[in-house]
Scaffold this motif. Structure first.
Motif, PDB file in Angstrom:
ATOM      1  N   UNK A 112       0.825  -1.218   0.000  1.00 18.61           N
ATOM      2  CA  UNK A 112       0.000   0.000   0.000  1.00 18.61           C
ATOM      3  C   UNK A 112       0.855   1.263   0.000  1.00 18.61           C
ATOM      4  N   UNK A 113       2.027   1.182   0.630  1.00 24.15           N
ATOM      5  CA  UNK A 113       2.864   2.377   0.746  1.00 24.15           C
ATOM      6  C   UNK A 113       3.540   2.758  -0.572  1.00 24.15           C
ATOM      7  N   UNK A 114       3.452   1.882  -1.563  1.00 22.58           N
ATOM      8  CA  UNK A 114       3.985   2.246  -2.876  1.00 22.58           C
ATOM      9  C   UNK A 114       3.145   3.344  -3.513  1.00 22.58           C
ATOM     10  N   UNK A 115       1.935   3.584  -2.954  1.00 25.53           N
ATOM     11  CA  UNK A 115       1.093   4.658  -3.476  1.00 25.53           C
ATOM     12  C   UNK A 115       1.525   6.024  -2.960  1.00 25.53           C
ATOM     13  N   UNK A 116       2.587   6.065  -2.183  1.00 28.84           N
ATOM     14  CA  UNK A 116       3.148   7.356  -1.772  1.00 28.84           C
ATOM     15  C   UNK A 116       3.964   7.946  -2.907  1.00 28.84           C
ATOM     16  N   UNK A 117       4.944   7.174  -3.406  1.00 22.51           N
ATOM     17  CA  UNK A 117       5.873   7.720  -4.404  1.00 22.51           C
ATOM     18  C   UNK A 117       6.150   6.768  -5.555  1.00 22.51           C
ATOM     19  N   UNK A 118       5.284   5.782  -5.780  1.00 24.25           N
ATOM     20  CA  UNK A 118       5.437   4.928  -6.947  1.00 24.25           C
ATOM     21  C   UNK A 118       6.689   4.077  -6.906  1.00 24.25           C
ATOM     22  N   UNK A 119       7.182   3.720  -8.106  1.00 22.77           N
ATOM     23  CA  UNK A 119       8.374   2.882  -8.204  1.00 22.77           C
ATOM     24  C   UNK A 119       9.237   3.286  -9.376  1.00 22.77           C
ATOM     25  N   UNK A 120      10.529   3.093  -9.249  1.00 22.88           N
ATOM     26  CA  UNK A 120      11.465   3.523 -10.296  1.00 22.88           C
ATOM     27  C   UNK A 120      11.285   2.751 -11.595  1.00 22.88           C
ATOM     28  N   UNK A 121      10.651   1.563 -11.526  1.00 25.23           N
ATOM     29  CA  UNK A 121      10.398   0.792 -12.740  1.00 25.23           C
ATOM     30  C   UNK A 121       8.973   0.988 -13.255  1.00 25.23           C
ATOM     31  N   UNK A 122       8.246   1.916 -12.636  1.00 19.82           N
ATOM     32  CA  UNK A 122       6.903   2.227 -13.113  1.00 19.82           C
ATOM     33  C   UNK A 122       5.789   1.474 -12.424  1.00 19.82           C
ATOM     34  N   UNK A 123       6.099   0.655 -11.419  1.00 19.77           N
ATOM     35  CA  UNK A 123       5.067  -0.080 -10.686  1.00 19.77           C
ATOM     36  C   UNK A 123       4.928   0.467  -9.266  1.00 19.77           C
ATOM     37  N   UNK A 124       3.719   0.799  -8.841  1.00 22.37           N
ATOM     38  CA  UNK A 124       2.478   0.755  -9.622  1.00 22.37           C
ATOM     39  C   UNK A 124       2.334   1.929 -10.593  1.00 22.37           C
ATOM     40  N   UNK A 125       3.226   2.942 -10.453  1.00 21.70           N
ATOM     41  CA  UNK A 125       3.236   4.072 -11.376  1.00 21.70           C
ATOM     42  C   UNK A 125       4.591   4.767 -11.256  1.00 21.70           C
ATOM     43  N   UNK A 126       4.955   5.611 -12.224  1.00 21.31           N
ATOM     44  CA  UNK A 126       6.252   6.299 -12.168  1.00 21.31           C
ATOM     45  C   UNK A 126       6.405   7.159 -10.918  1.00 21.31           C
ATOM     46  N   UNK A 127       7.632   7.328 -10.484  1.00 14.89           N
ATOM     47  CA  UNK A 127       7.918   8.154  -9.308  1.00 14.89           C
ATOM     48  C   UNK A 127       7.565   9.608  -9.615  1.00 14.89           C
ATOM     49  N   UNK A 128       6.640  10.217  -8.863  1.00 14.37           N
ATOM     50  CA  UNK A 128       6.301  11.630  -9.077  1.00 14.37           C
ATOM     51  C   UNK A 128       7.374  12.506  -8.419  1.00 14.37           C
ATOM     52  N   UNK A 129       8.404  12.836  -9.171  1.00 16.69           N
ATOM     53  CA  UNK A 129       9.587  13.490  -8.607  1.00 16.69           C
ATOM     54  C   UNK A 129       9.233  14.780  -7.861  1.00 16.69           C
ATOM     55  N   UNK A 130       8.328  15.574  -8.424  1.00 13.50           N
ATOM     56  CA  UNK A 130       7.953  16.834  -7.771  1.00 13.50           C
ATOM     57  C   UNK A 130       7.299  16.565  -6.409  1.00 13.50           C
ATOM     58  N   UNK A 131       6.436  15.562  -6.339  1.00 13.36           N
ATOM     59  CA  UNK A 131       5.782  15.200  -5.082  1.00 13.36           C
ATOM     60  C   UNK A 131       6.798  14.624  -4.107  1.00 13.36           C
ATOM     61  N   UNK A 132       7.699  13.823  -4.623  1.00  9.21           N
ATOM     62  CA  UNK A 132       8.766  13.224  -3.809  1.00  9.21           C
ATOM     63  C   UNK A 132       9.583  14.324  -3.140  1.00  9.21           C
ATOM     64  N   UNK A 133       9.989  15.322  -3.940  1.00 13.14           N
ATOM     65  CA  UNK A 133      10.780  16.432  -3.399  1.00 13.14           C
ATOM     66  C   UNK A 133       9.983  17.256  -2.403  1.00 13.14           C
ATOM     67  N   UNK A 134       8.698  17.452  -2.688  1.00 16.71           N
ATOM     68  CA  UNK A 134       7.851  18.244  -1.789  1.00 16.71           C
ATOM     69  C   UNK A 134       7.676  17.537  -0.448  1.00 16.71           C
ATOM     70  N   UNK A 135       7.555  16.216  -0.481  1.00 16.63           N
ATOM     71  CA  UNK A 135       7.433  15.444   0.756  1.00 16.63           C
ATOM     72  C   UNK A 135       8.682  15.603   1.608  1.00 16.63           C
ATOM     73  N   UNK A 136       9.848  15.457   0.981  1.00 15.38           N
ATOM     74  CA  UNK A 136      11.117  15.597   1.702  1.00 15.38           C
ATOM     75  C   UNK A 136      11.253  16.999   2.278  1.00 15.38           C
TER      76      UNK A 136
END
Length: 244
Positions: free
Chosen positions: A139-163
């Motif tokens: 379930x936690x993969x729905x935070x920032x996705x996965x580098x291989x596209x599963x379950x979806x591409x990493x939303x870099x802008x969201x990733x940076x905003x979270x950090x």
């Protein structure tokens, strides 16, 4: 020993000012560069050494019990049966369906959109959650996705905003102002509260599809490249996210 080349790795150790056998005992390491190495004698690895020692002191029964919460299915893609839909759906409802201005005011997290709040809510649960909350780690993969596209591409802008949000919260707490940390904890509490009366449906694939189609908006990226806008017209989000 290296069985393929039948050679041995040899260490010639000379440290005139030796002070510790486990913390920076050597002056330097010389040899053929074979990439990154694990150096537990480095000063930067102090916390790792301490963590290993604490781990071996724990009861094996307790460790095995905790490891059961971390077991993952024998397939790479994230499927509906891998996640607790009640928990995931309630969290999405809490972060996407409230009026943004009211929700942000409540949480002191002004300027964050629903997608950023979604990631932060899942991160908040990792920080403040109890062991039973980690029975479906996928379930936690729905935070920032996965580098291989599963379950979806990493939303870099969201990733940076979270950090950035977490870093600002920590910095404020250091000077005695913990309102941001409290707001982040409150976010996970709201999601858990929403679960009490939440009934999800089975539109998991629609949720993943929406994330993939909108990934480009958030700087979506995988090891294969940047996410692109969908070629076909996106499905109406109001019809797609019937999880709510």
């Amino acid at each position: 020993m290296n069985p393929s080349s039948r050679t041995a790795r040899r260490y010639h150790w000379h440290s005139q000012d030796l002070k510790s056998f486990i913390n920076e005992p050597h002056t330097f390491i010389y040899g053929e560069n074979q990439g990154s190495i694990l150096n537990l004698t480095a000063n930067a690895a102090t916390k790792s050494r301490e963590g290993i020692l604490e781990l071996v002191k724990e009861s094996p029964v307790k460790i095995i019990k905790e490891m059961q919460h971390l077991s993952m299915p024998a397939h790479h893609d994230v499927r509906m049966e891998d996640v607790n839909m009640k928990r995931l759906g309630a969290m999405l409802w809490a972060t996407h369906e409230n009026k943004p201005e009211d929700f942000e005011e409540l949480l002191l997290l002004k300027g964050m959109g629903p997608r950023a709040l979604q990631s932060l809510a899942l991160v908040s649960e990792i920080i403040y959650g109890t062991p039973t909350r980690f029975e479906d780690p996928a379930r936690f993969s729905f935070a920032h996705g996965g580098k291989d596209g599963h379950p979806f591409p990493v939303p870099v802008k969201i990733y940076d905003e979270t950090i950035d949000t977490l870093q600002r919260a920590i910095n404020r707490a250091k000077i005695g102002n913990s309102d941001k940390l409290s707001a982040i904890q409150k976010l996970s509490e709201i999601s858990r509260k929403a679960e009490e009366s939440f009934t999800p449906n089975s539109n998991f694939d629609a949720l993943v599809q929406r994330e993939r189609e909108e990934s480009y908006k958030y700087g979506g990226r995988t090891v294969f490249g940047d996410a692109k806008p969908p070629k076909k017209k996106p499905i109406n989000p109001n019809n797609q996210l019937e999880l709510f």
